[in-house]
Design a protein around this motif. Structure first.
Motif, PDB file in Angstrom:
ATOM      1  N   ARG A 288       5.644  -1.112  -3.329  1.00 17.97           N
ATOM      2  CA  ARG A 288       4.547  -2.381  -3.285  1.00 17.97           C
ATOM      3  C   ARG A 288       3.794  -2.657  -4.334  1.00 17.97           C
ATOM      4  NH1 ARG A 288      -0.969  -1.691  -3.281  1.00 17.97           N
ATOM      5  NH2 ARG A 288      -0.520   0.926  -3.382  1.00 17.97           N
ATOM      6  N   HIS A 291       5.489  -5.302  -5.848  1.00 18.03           N
ATOM      7  CA  HIS A 291       5.448  -6.754  -5.311  1.00 18.03           C
ATOM      8  C   HIS A 291       6.683  -6.883  -4.485  1.00 18.03           C
ATOM      9  CE1 HIS A 291       1.739  -7.248  -7.246  1.00 18.03           C
ATOM     10  NE2 HIS A 291       2.198  -6.847  -8.298  1.00 18.03           N
ATOM     11  N   ASN A 293       7.214  -6.346  -1.062  1.00 18.05           N
ATOM     12  CA  ASN A 293       6.539  -5.518   0.093  1.00 18.05           C
ATOM     13  C   ASN A 293       7.178  -5.420   1.280  1.00 18.05           C
ATOM     14  OD1 ASN A 293       3.903  -5.481  -1.220  1.00 18.05           O
ATOM     15  ND2 ASN A 293       3.817  -7.592  -1.392  1.00 18.05           N
ATOM     16  N   GLU A 294       8.276  -6.066   1.480  1.00 12.26           N
ATOM     17  CA  GLU A 294       9.233  -6.149   2.681  1.00 12.26           C
ATOM     18  C   GLU A 294       9.971  -4.611   2.735  1.00 12.26           C
ATOM     19  OE1 GLU A 294       9.115  -7.812   5.363  1.00 12.26           O
ATOM     20  OE2 GLU A 294       7.955  -9.769   4.798  1.00 12.26           O
ATOM     21  N   LEU A 297       7.572  -2.023   3.099  1.00 17.86           N
ATOM     22  CA  LEU A 297       7.351  -1.741   4.769  1.00 17.86           C
ATOM     23  C   LEU A 297       8.448  -0.939   5.148  1.00 17.86           C
ATOM     24  CD1 LEU A 297       5.368  -2.218   6.955  1.00 17.86           C
ATOM     25  CD2 LEU A 297       6.543  -4.399   7.443  1.00 17.86           C
ATOM     26  N   VAL A 320       0.661  -1.588   2.644  1.00 14.41           N
ATOM     27  CA  VAL A 320       1.564  -2.604   2.414  1.00 14.41           C
ATOM     28  C   VAL A 320       1.407  -4.098   3.404  1.00 14.41           C
ATOM     29  CG1 VAL A 320       4.133  -2.885   2.889  1.00 14.41           C
ATOM     30  CG2 VAL A 320       3.288  -0.722   1.883  1.00 14.41           C
ATOM     31  N   LEU A 321       0.716  -3.523   4.589  1.00 12.83           N
ATOM     32  CA  LEU A 321       0.557  -4.532   5.345  1.00 12.83           C
ATOM     33  C   LEU A 321      -0.593  -5.443   4.894  1.00 12.83           C
ATOM     34  CD1 LEU A 321       0.927  -2.436   8.619  1.00 12.83           C
ATOM     35  CD2 LEU A 321       2.288  -4.310   8.061  1.00 12.83           C
ATOM     36  N   LEU A 324       0.983  -7.798   2.725  1.00  9.50           N
ATOM     37  CA  LEU A 324       1.792  -8.985   3.446  1.00  9.50           C
ATOM     38  C   LEU A 324       0.803  -9.859   4.257  1.00  9.50           C
ATOM     39  CD1 LEU A 324       4.739  -6.740   4.723  1.00  9.50           C
ATOM     40  CD2 LEU A 324       4.760  -8.674   3.208  1.00  9.50           C
ATOM     41  N   SER A 325      -0.736  -9.390   4.240  1.00 14.40           N
ATOM     42  CA  SER A 325      -1.365 -10.387   4.766  1.00 14.40           C
ATOM     43  C   SER A 325      -1.346  -9.927   6.268  1.00 14.40           C
ATOM     44  CB  SER A 325      -1.657 -11.873   4.717  1.00 14.40           C
ATOM     45  OG  SER A 325      -1.707 -11.962   3.491  1.00 14.40           O
ATOM     46  N   ARG A 326      -1.054  -8.964   6.712  1.00 14.29           N
ATOM     47  CA  ARG A 326      -0.939  -8.625   8.244  1.00 14.29           C
ATOM     48  C   ARG A 326      -2.098  -7.626   8.746  1.00 14.29           C
ATOM     49  NH1 ARG A 326       5.441  -7.513   8.538  1.00 14.29           N
ATOM     50  NH2 ARG A 326       4.993  -6.256  10.614  1.00 14.29           N
ATOM     51  N   ARG A 527       6.863 -11.994  -6.205  1.00 11.15           N
ATOM     52  CA  ARG A 527       7.973 -11.001  -5.860  1.00 11.15           C
ATOM     53  C   ARG A 527       8.122 -10.187  -6.845  1.00 11.15           C
ATOM     54  NH1 ARG A 527       8.789 -14.657  -1.772  1.00 11.15           N
ATOM     55  NH2 ARG A 527       8.398 -14.059   0.309  1.00 11.15           N
TER      56      ARG A 527
END
Length: 847
Positions: A288, A291, A293-294, A297, A320-321, A324-326, A527
Motif C-alpha cells: 500500500r 501504491h 494497492n490491488e 488488497l 488499502v480500501l 482504492l476509494s472503496r 502506481r
C-alpha cells in the motif's frame, strides 16, 4: 552426556566412548548389548539417539525397555519425552498417563503430562496436571511457567502473569519465564513491562532469539521503531529463518516509512512460513505504501483467510480500501476489526477517515472522540476531531465555552511542539504564521524524518530549455485544474519544457483531457512508489520541480525529499509553509506573505507582481442564467452568498451574517450545501441567533460552468476568516459578483485581499470584523454604490491583471529563470521579487 547410573563394565565402556566423541563405536557396542535384551544398553541407546533427535530409534529402544521393565515409571516418562519431542502428542500422553499411574507422586510426571495435553490443545486439562505437579512440589518453577502457558492459552492473562512471576521468584534465571511473561504483557498492551521482561531474559542469555524478537515487538509498541528494527536484526543474525523476527521487522520498518525494506522482510517471512498471517498483513502494508494497492488488497485477503479474527489485518485492509476509494467496504472492515478488538487505535482512526470521505462528518467526529478516549495522545487526532466538527459546522463546544476548548487544546499542543494537528487543518484554526510554521515542523511525516540520500548532487544540466515538472494529484476536475490549465498552455515552449507528474485519478473529464494536452509530457505515476518517481525526475534531469499539493489531500511530499531536482518549489495548493528543508522556494505576493512574515517560512519567498494565484482566462461560464426560483431563491430580496466549503465558516463570522439578515428584511444567505450534517447544524445555529432557518438557502454542487452562471443571481459574496475564499473568490469575480473580505494575519486569510487588489477593487477589503460587518450592511442598503462596484468589476476584468493568464505566465517564467540562473551560478536560494511587466495598474497598498 548421560547422568543415568549404569552398573555393568560394558556399559561403562560405552559411556567412555560416547564421552570422548566416539559416538558410532559407542552405539555399535550398545546395539550389540541390546540384542541380548540388556536393559541398561537399551536405556543408553535411547539416550544416545534422543540426544541426536532420532526420535523413532529412541522410542523403539524405550518400548523394548518397557517390555523388560513394565513398572518402570521413569522409562514410561522418558518414552513420553521422546514422543513429545517428535510431535506425537497423543502417544506421549498415553506414556505419561502410564508413568503417573505407576508413580502418582512424581511432580515431573504430572508436569510432562500437562505438556502433552498442551500439544493436543487441551489447556484446561493441562492446567490441572500442572497444578497437581505444583501441589507435589511447591518449588517447581518450570511447572509454574507451564501453568502460566496453560492459563494464557485459555485467555486468563493476569493469572498467567502471576504464574510466570512465581516461577521467576523461585528460579530468577529461567529465561523462558521472562519471555513468556513478556509475551502475555504484550497481549495486554503493557509494552513497557513486557520490555523489562525481555531485557531480563537477554541479560541472562544475550543470544535468546525469542527475547530479541519480543523485545523488538515491545519497542515498536513504544514507538521506538529504529531500536525495534535493530533488535529484530540481531535475532535474524542468530537465526536467519526466524519468520517472527522478519515479521516484526517489517512492521517496524513500515512505521519508519521504509516500505521497500519492509516489503523484502515480509516476503522473506512468507517464504519461510507461507501460513504466517501477520506477514501477509505486513506485506499488504508495504504494498500500500508503495501504491501497489490491488496487490495489497490480495495480501490482506490472504492474511484474513489464514486468520479471520485478526483485527489488525482487518484495519490494514480498510487502509488499502481507502486508498482504492472503496469507502463503504473500508467502513465495514473497520467495524469488523473493532468488534474483535474494541481498543484498536488504527481501526478507530481508519473508521473516522472513511466516514469523512463519505461525508458522514458527524459520525466521523464521534469516531475521533472514541479514539481520543482510548488514546488521548494519538498523533493528529485532536486536529482530526476539529476537522470533522468543522465540516459539519458543529460549534456546540465552542458556544458552551468549555475550558479548555478543543481549539485551545490544539493551540497548546502546537505551542509545545506536539504533532496534534495536520497543518492544513491548523490553517483553519489559527491565523498565527509563527504557529503555522511550528505545526508544520511538528507534523513532518515519518518518511521525511530520516532524509534519504539526495539524488541530485550539484550536477549542471545543459538543456536548450529550462525543464520544469509540475507535481500534483489534481490534474483532473479540481480547483487546481480549473485555475492553472491556462498557465500550462501559456508557457513559452521556446524557453521552457513543461512536464506533468500526475499521481491522482484520471476522471475522464474534458478538463483532464485538456490538461493532458497542455504539457509537453504528461506522466501518470500514481502506481509508482515515491522513491521511483524521484529517481525518474532525476533521470529526466528536471531543472525545477514544482509541488502543487503541499499538505493537501493525496499529497506526496516524500517525492521531493530525495532531492531529485536542483530547484524545488511549493506553489498554489497549500497556502503556507511546509516546514521542509528540501523545498527551496514558495511563490507568493506581498499581500498574502508580507516581507515581515518571511521569518515564519522555511522556504525562500519569491514575490510575484499583482497576485500569486493564477487564473484561467479561458474558463467557460454558461450563457444561461437560471431563474431565482430554479435555484430555490425567493423572487425578491437581497441575496448574500458564500460558496466556500462549510468548514471555513466560523461562529464569529456566521453571527455577523445572521446580524445582516436581521437588519435587512427579506434578505437571504445562499450557501454551499456541502453535506447534510452541515446544513442541519447551520439551520440550528441560525435559529439560535433569532433567524428563520428558511432564510438560509443551500446550493447543491453542479458543473463548473453552470455554477459560475448561477453566481449572477447573488448580490454580494461574503468571505470567511481566518481561511478566505481562494478559488471561490476568483469564481465570484469572474461571474461579476463583488466579494467583501476581511484581511487576516496569515496567508490563508489574505488571499481574497490579494485577488481584489489585482482586479482593482481594494475598497472591498476590510481590516477588522467590525468594519467587515459595517461595510456589508452599507453595500446591502446602497444599491447605487453596489451597482457602481459591479460596473467597475465588469470593466476591470478585461483590463486588470487578475484574469490575464499570459501576463501571469510571463511573471512566473521570470521567477523560474531567476531561480535557474542563481543555481547555475552556484548561488544558494534567496528571496527575491519579480519586476512587473510594463503597463500594469498601480498597486494599492493596505492602510
Amino acid at each position: 552426556m548421560s547422568s543415568t547410573p549404569y552398573a555393568s563394565a560394558s556399559i561403562e565402556r560405552v559411556l567412555a566412548l560416547w564421552r570422548t566423541g566416539r559416538e558410532q563405536e559407542a552405539r555399535a557396542v550398545c546395539e550389540s548389548l541390546a540384542m541380548e535384551e540388556d536393559a541398561d544398553a537399551l536405556s543408553l541407546l535411547a539416550e544416545i539417539d534422543s540426544s541426536r533427535h532420532r526420535h523413532e530409534q529412541a522410542a523403539s529402544s524405550l518400548r523394548r525397555l518397557i517390555r523388560l521393565r513394565p513398572a518402570d515409571a521413569a522409562a514410561h516418562r522418558r518414552l513420553g519425552d521422546v514422543l513429545l519431542g517428535g510431535g506425537a502428542f497423543a502417544e506421549a500422553l498415553a506414556s505419561y498417563r502410564e508413568a503417573v499411574s505407576i508413580d502418582p507422586t512424581s511432580a515431573r510426571g504430572h508436569n510432562n503430562l500437562g505438556q502433552a495435553l498442551m500439544g493436543l490443545h487441551r489447556p484446561a486439562e493441562a492446567q490441572a496436571s500442572y497444578e497437581r505437579a505444583i501441589e507435589l512440589d511447591p518449588r517447581y518453577a518450570i511447572a509454574y511457567n507451564n501453568l502460566g502457558n496453560a492459563r494464557n492459552a485459555q485467555g486468563d492473562r493476569e493469572p498467567a502473569i502471576e504464574c510466570y512471576r512465581r516461577a521467576l521468584a523461585l528460579h530468577p534465571s529461567l529465561v523462558e519465564a521472562h519471555c513468556n511473561c513478556g509475551n502475555v504483557l504484550l497481549k495486554l498492551n503493557r509494552a513497557e513491562e513486557a520490555l523489562q521482561c525481555y531485557e531480563g531474559a537477554l541479560a541472562l542469555k544475550p543470544t535468546s532469539v525469542e527475547a530479541l524478537v519480543g523485545r523488538g515487538d515491545a519497542l515498536q509498541r513504544r514507538g521506538r521503531y529504529a531500536e525495534a528494527v535493530d533488535s529484530c536484526e540481531s535475532a535474524l543474525r542468530l537465526d536467519p529463518r526466524q519468520a517472527g523476527a522478519l515479521t516484526n521487522c517489517a512492521s517496524a520498518l513500515l512505521a519508519l516509512r521504509r516500505p521497500e525494506e519492509a516489503l523484502r522482510c515480509a516476503e522473506r517471512a512468507i517464504a519461510i512460513d507461507p501460513d504466517l498471517a501477520e506477514a501477509h498483513s505486513n506485506l499488504a502494508g508495504a504494498l500500500r505504501r508503495l501504491h501497489r494497492n490491488e496487490e495489497a488488497l490480495t495480501a490482506c485477503d490472504r492474511s484474513l483467510m489464514l486468520n479471520p479474527r485478526s483485527a489488525g489485518a482487518l484495519s490494514n485492509r480498510a487502509n488499502v480500501l481507502l486508498a482504492l476509494s472503496r469507502t463503504e467496504e473500508a467502513v465495514e472492515s473497520c467495524e469488523r476489526a473493532l468488534a474483535l478488538e474494541p481498543h484498536l487505535i488504527e481501526a478507530h482512526d481508519n473508521l473516522a477517515g472513511a466516514l469523512l470521505l463519505q461525508n458522514r462528518n458527524e459520525e466521523a467526529a464521534r469516531a475521533y472522540e472514541r479514539l481520543l478516549e482510548i488514546a488521548p495522545d494519538c498523533e493528529l487526532a485532536l486536529g482530526a476531531l476539529a476537522r470533522a466538527r468543522s465540516l459539519c459546522c458543529d460549534w456546540r463546544e465552542e458556544c458552551l465555552a468549555q475550558e479548555p476548548s478543543l481549539r485551545e487544546r490544539i493551540l497548546r499542543g502546537v505551542e509545545s511542539g506536539q504533532p496534534v494537528c495536520h497543518p492544513f487543518v491548523f490553517l483553519t484554526l489559527s491565523d498565527s504564521p509563527a504557529l503555522q510554521l511550528q505545526c508544520a515542523r511538528a507534523y513532518v511525516p515519518h518518511e521525511l524524518r530520516s532524509v534519504p540520500s539526495p539524488l541530485w548532487r550539484g550536477e549542471r544540466y545543459r538543456h536548450e530549455r529550462i525543464r520544469i515538472a509540475y507535481l500534483s494529484a489534481d490534474f483532473h476536475y479540481h480547483a487546481t485544474g480549473h485555475l492553472a490549465a491556462g498557465l500550462f498552455e501559456a508557457h513559452d515552449r521556446s524557453r521552457f519544457e513543461i512536464l506533468a507528474v500526475s499521481f491522482g485519478p484520471d476522471d475522464g473529464t474534458a478538463l483532464r483531457r485538456r490538461l493532458e494536452r497542455a504539457f509537453d509530457r504528461f506522466v501518470d505515476v500514481r502506481r509508482l512508489p515515491d522513491r521511483e518517481i524521484a529517481q525518474w525526475l532525476r533521470s529526466e534531469e528536471v531543472d525545477i520541480a514544482v509541488d502543487l499539493k503541499g499538505y493537501t489531500r493525496d499529497s506526496r511530499t516524500a517525492i521531493l525529499a530525495s532531492r531529485p531536482a536542483p530547484i524545488q518549489v511549493s506553489y498554489l495548493g497549500y497556502p503556507g509553509t511546509l516546514g521542509l528543508e528540501h523545498i527551496d522556494y514558495v511563490l507568493a505576493d506581498r499581500i498574502v506573505l508580507p516581507p515581515e512574515h518571511q521569518v515564519h517560512y522555511s522556504e525562500r519567498v519569491v514575490y510575484l507582481p499583482d497576485c500569486y494565484q493564477v487564473n484561467d482566462s479561458k474558463r467557460a461560464i454558461s450563457e444561461h442564467t437560471p431563474s431565482r426560483t430554479e435555484m430555490g431563491l425567493p423572487a425578491s430580496g437581497f441575496v448574500f452568498c458564500c460558496f466556500n466549503h462549510n468548514y471555513k465558516i466560523t461562529p464569529e463570522v456566521f453571527t455577523i451574517w445572521m446580524g445582516l439578515l436581521q437588519r435587512i428584511p427579506q434578505s437571504v444567505l445562499w450557501l454551499l450545501g456541502d453535506n447534510a450534517d452541515a446544513v442541519r447544524h447551520l439551520a440550528q445555529e441560525a435559529v439560535a441567533r433569532g433567524v428563520d432557518a428558511e432564510r438560509l438557502i443551500f446550493a447543491p454542487r453542479i458543473p463548473a460552468a453552470e455554477h459560475l452562471a448561477r453566481h449572477r443571481l447573488a448580490d454580494l459574496f461574503l468571505d470567511t476568516l481566518p481561511y478566505n475564499a481562494h478559488t471561490t473568490t476568483s469564481d465570484a469575480l469572474a461571474a461579476g459578483v463583488p466579494v467583501l473580505t476581511c484581511l487576516g494575519k496569515a496567508f490563508p486569510g489574505r488571499v481574497a485581499a490579494s485577488l481584489l487588489h489585482a482586479i482593482g477593487l481594494p475598497d472591498l477589503v476590510t481590516y477588522s470584523l467590525e468594519e467587515y460587518a459595517a461595510r456589508a450592511l452599507e453595500l446591502a442598503t446602497d444599491p447605487d454604490q453596489l451597482g457602481e462596484l459591479r460596473v467597475r468589476l465588469a470593466r476591470h476584468r478585461a483590463t486588470y491583471p487578475l484574469f490575464d493568464t499570459e501576463r501571469f505566465c510571463r511573471h512566473l517564467e521570470a521567477a523560474y529563470t531567476t531561480m535557474w540562473q542563481r543555481n547555475e551560478a552556484g548561488l544558494t536560494p534567496e528571496s527575491f521579487a519579480v519586476a512587473p511587466l510594463a503597463q500594469a495598474p498601480a498597486p494599492v497598498t493596505e492602510p
